[in-house]
Design a protein around this motif. Structure first.
Motif, short mmCIF file in Angstrom:
data_model
loop_
_atom_site.label_atom_id
_atom_site.label_comp_id
_atom_site.label_asym_id
_atom_site.label_seq_id
_atom_site.Cartn_x
_atom_site.Cartn_y
_atom_site.Cartn_z
N ALA A 5 -6.90 -4.65 0.96
CA ALA A 5 -6.66 -3.89 2.18
C ALA A 5 -7.74 -4.13 3.23
N THR A 6 -7.34 -4.07 4.47
CA THR A 6 -8.29 -4.19 5.57
C THR A 6 -9.02 -2.87 5.76
N GLU A 7 -10.10 -2.92 6.51
CA GLU A 7 -10.84 -1.69 6.80
C GLU A 7 -9.97 -0.70 7.56
N ALA A 8 -9.15 -1.20 8.47
CA ALA A 8 -8.27 -0.32 9.24
C ALA A 8 -7.26 0.37 8.33
N GLU A 9 -6.78 -0.33 7.32
CA GLU A 9 -5.81 0.26 6.40
C GLU A 9 -6.45 1.33 5.52
N VAL A 10 -7.66 1.07 5.06
CA VAL A 10 -8.38 2.09 4.28
C VAL A 10 -8.64 3.31 5.16
N ASN A 11 -9.08 3.07 6.39
CA ASN A 11 -9.34 4.19 7.30
C ASN A 11 -8.07 4.99 7.57
N GLN A 12 -6.93 4.30 7.67
CA GLN A 12 -5.68 5.01 7.91
C GLN A 12 -5.29 5.89 6.72
N ALA A 13 -5.49 5.36 5.51
CA ALA A 13 -5.18 6.15 4.31
C ALA A 13 -6.05 7.40 4.25
N VAL A 14 -7.34 7.24 4.55
CA VAL A 14 -8.25 8.39 4.50
C VAL A 14 -7.92 9.38 5.62
N ALA A 15 -7.59 8.86 6.79
CA ALA A 15 -7.25 9.74 7.91
C ALA A 15 -6.02 10.58 7.59
N ASN A 16 -5.02 9.96 6.99
CA ASN A 16 -3.82 10.71 6.62
C ASN A 16 -4.12 11.75 5.55
N LEU A 25 0.86 -1.17 0.00
CA LEU A 25 0.00 0.00 0.00
C LEU A 25 0.91 1.23 0.00
N TYR A 26 0.31 2.40 -0.22
CA TYR A 26 1.10 3.64 -0.15
C TYR A 26 0.30 4.63 0.68
N ILE A 27 0.76 4.84 1.90
CA ILE A 27 0.02 5.64 2.86
C ILE A 27 0.96 6.65 3.52
N ASN A 28 0.55 7.90 3.51
CA ASN A 28 1.28 8.97 4.17
C ASN A 28 2.72 9.09 3.65
N GLY A 29 2.87 8.90 2.32
CA GLY A 29 4.17 9.10 1.70
C GLY A 29 5.12 7.93 1.82
N GLU A 30 4.64 6.77 2.26
CA GLU A 30 5.51 5.62 2.45
C GLU A 30 4.86 4.34 1.95
N ARG A 31 5.71 3.41 1.52
CA ARG A 31 5.23 2.06 1.23
C ARG A 31 4.88 1.37 2.56
N VAL A 32 3.73 0.72 2.57
CA VAL A 32 3.27 0.05 3.78
C VAL A 32 2.90 -1.38 3.41
N GLN A 33 3.49 -2.34 4.10
CA GLN A 33 3.14 -3.74 3.86
C GLN A 33 1.82 -4.06 4.55
N SER A 34 0.87 -4.55 3.78
CA SER A 34 -0.46 -4.83 4.31
C SER A 34 -0.44 -6.02 5.26
N VAL A 35 -1.31 -5.96 6.25
CA VAL A 35 -1.48 -7.08 7.17
C VAL A 35 -2.65 -7.96 6.75
N SER A 36 -3.19 -7.71 5.55
CA SER A 36 -4.35 -8.46 5.08
C SER A 36 -4.03 -9.96 4.98
N THR A 37 -5.05 -10.75 5.18
CA THR A 37 -4.93 -12.20 4.96
C THR A 37 -5.47 -12.60 3.60
N LEU A 93 -1.35 12.02 -1.41
CA LEU A 93 -1.69 11.01 -2.41
C LEU A 93 -1.38 9.63 -1.86
N ASN A 94 -2.40 8.78 -1.77
CA ASN A 94 -2.29 7.47 -1.14
C ASN A 94 -2.86 6.39 -2.05
N VAL A 95 -2.44 5.13 -1.81
CA VAL A 95 -2.93 4.00 -2.61
C VAL A 95 -3.37 2.88 -1.68
N VAL A 96 -4.58 2.39 -1.91
CA VAL A 96 -5.04 1.15 -1.27
C VAL A 96 -5.46 0.18 -2.36
N HIS A 97 -5.29 -1.09 -2.12
CA HIS A 97 -5.66 -2.12 -3.09
C HIS A 97 -6.85 -2.92 -2.58
#
Length: 503
Positions: A44-55, A12-24, A205-209
């Motif tokens: 992406a998990t709901e928490a990850e989407v929420n984090q991208a939007v929050a940032n 994922l790409y959140i808050n200017g950084e690559r983030v490894q998803s914890v999704s199963t 600018l953020n990316v969620v999959h």
């Protein structure tokens, strides 16, 4: 599926950084020419989407107040980086989508056009002012960013479609969350990283999959103010309705059934070459593909040559620069196209060239379907009522231009249409009477340049405003109108004036 090779995992790409998803939940990204697994994309998990939007929401507070000049300079740097990385972006597109390298490079160039247009934000975002609209009163408008925007894109243009969305949105002062297609995500991710390398602050600018669940999270999220979608009619209708019901501004550019009229006075050689490119380029996986050819009068005599030239097109992997038609994006896409070809035969169309059972030496597992040509196509047939989204051309014969125009206008879709003719009168009649949003005159794929809006219509579009051009700036901003009057320092005070004369 579960992850097994971390080196292939798409972040994922959140808050200017690559983030490894914890999704199963993960999906294989497959090279369509070889079936090699080239990447794995997380849902992406709901928490990850929420984090991208929050940032994105947090970044908006300062980004909206960044000067127009600074935003322009970032876009200028972005277009430079994009131009310098055409080759690696095209290679990623070809590896995951399958389109030929020249086609992929052309896609990047179309995306670059949009970024170049966004570099004009210092003039695009100007408002209007009327001095002395009434005595001593000025009225003016301000185009302000709306907040956090989101984009959901289809697989067929993993670079161009995101460029139809975020460059104008962020240049106008918004922040953004992109959900690219899970079928070919790495070129979209690389594109976003280039934009951030150009100087976008973290979180802009953020990316969620993901798949449908992530789409729904975006549509429902209370902090996302606008959603742009480009893809299929089914998903686009769902996105538009769900986002609108959640109180968001929404636009959906959707499916199509594009037609191309050919008149007897057309330049034959140019017309046929353009017809083949429009029907078979990118293996027909374009929402603007001209898959229905409407031959008027004696142009029906051109059919044997259309078929003969179609047979000469080279089918091969996208890495082969001599190939005209690459593989389809997935085995499911191939199976669907071959199923529609079979239905055309069953329902009575005449199959002049059969692209099924296509074999490419050295690529036995590739998702190849060769150029396919039908004549005698009826409006009730599945190959006409459905968007094949494969390398198939449907030929319809009519007697007159009036009949051809009426035929196209009877179709519910209105994405694009073209005419080939040497007659200015016929071309003008066509552009005036055709009920389709984007018109080509001796141009097979009538996608306008980026400083004009993408204007599909009818069943091909939901929402009043389209991507690109002036409409894009309107979509990603809100207009604030200010009515102002100023008094001299020694003016009488203390009395409240509850009425304003506009005389």
């Amino acid at each position: 599926m579960s992850q097994t090779n971390n080196s292939l995992n798409v972040p994922l790409y959140i808050n200017g950084e690559r983030v490894q998803s914890v999704s199963t939940e993960w999906r294989d990204v497959v090279n369509p020419a070889t079936q090699e697994v080239v990447a794995r994309v997380p849902f992406a998990t709901e928490a990850e989407v929420n984090q991208a939007v929050a940032n994105a929401k947090q970044a908006f507070a300062s980004w909206r107040n960044t000067s127009l000049g600074q935003r322009m300079r970032i876009m200028l740097k972005f277009q430079q980086l994009l131009r310098e990385n055409i080759a690696p972006l095209a290679e990623l597109i070809t590896r995951e989508h399958g389109k030929t390298l020249p086609d992929a490079e052309g896609e990047v160039m179309r995306g670059l056009e949009v970024v170049e247009h966004a570099c004009s934000i210092t003039s695009l975002q100007l408002g209007e002012l009327a001095e002395n609209a009434a005595s001593g009163i000025d009225v003016y408008t301000i185009h302000q960013p709306i907040g956090v925007g989101a984009g959901i894109t289809a697989f067929n243009f993993p670079v161009m479609l995101p460029c139809f969305m975020f460059p104008i949105a962020v240049a106008a002062g918004n922040t953004f969350v992109l959900k690219p297609s899970e079928q070919d995500p790495t070129s979209s991710l690389f594109l976003v990283e280039l934009a951030n390398r150009a100087g976008l602050p973290p979180g802009v600018l953020n990316v969620v999959h993901g798949g449908p669940d992530v789409v729904n999270m975006i549509c429902d999220h209370p902090d996302i103010r606008a959603v742009s979608f480009i893809g299929s009619t089914k998903v686009g209708t769902h996105v538009y309705n769900r986002a609108s019901q959640a109180g968001k501004r929404a636009q959906s550019m959707m499916g199509a059934k594009n037609h191309c009229i050919v008149l007897p006075d057309a330049n034959k050689d140019q017309a046929i070459n353009n017809l083949l490119g429009a029907a078979f380029g990118a293996a027909g996986q374009r929402c603007m593909a001209n898959s229905v050819v409407v031959l008027v009068g004696e142009t029906k005599e051109w059919i044997p040559e259309i078929v003969a030239r179609s047979k000469l097109l080279k089918i091969g992997p996208g890495t082969d620069r001599e190939a005209d038609v690459g593989p389809m994006v997935s085995k499911a896409a191939k199976a669907r196209t071959e199923g529609l070809i079979a239905s055309g035969v069953e329902q009575g169309a005449k199959l002049l060239l059969d692209g099924r059972n296509c074999r490419v030496e050295g690529y036995a597992e590739g998702n190849f379907v060769g150029p396919t040509v039908f004549s005698g196509v009826g409006v009730e047939m599945d190959i006409y009522t459905q968007e094949i989204f494969g390398p198939a051309m449907c030929i319809v014969e009519v007697a007159t231009l009036d009949e051809a125009i009426a035929f196209i206008n009877a179709n519910p879709n209105g994405n694009g249409t073209s005419i080939f003719t040497s007659s200015g009168w016929a071309a003008r009649k066509f552009q005036n009477e055709i009920d389709v949003g984007q018109v080509g005159i001796n141009v097979p794929l009538p996608v306008p340049v980026a400083y004009f809006s993408f204007t599909g219509s009818r069943a091909s579009k939901l929402g009043d405003l389209g991507p690109n051009g002036k409409q894009a700036l309107q979509f990603w901003t809100q207009t604030k109108t200010v009515t102002a009057r100023w008094f001299a320092p020694d003016a009488d005070g203390g009395k409240v004036n509850t009425t304003i004369s506009m005389k």
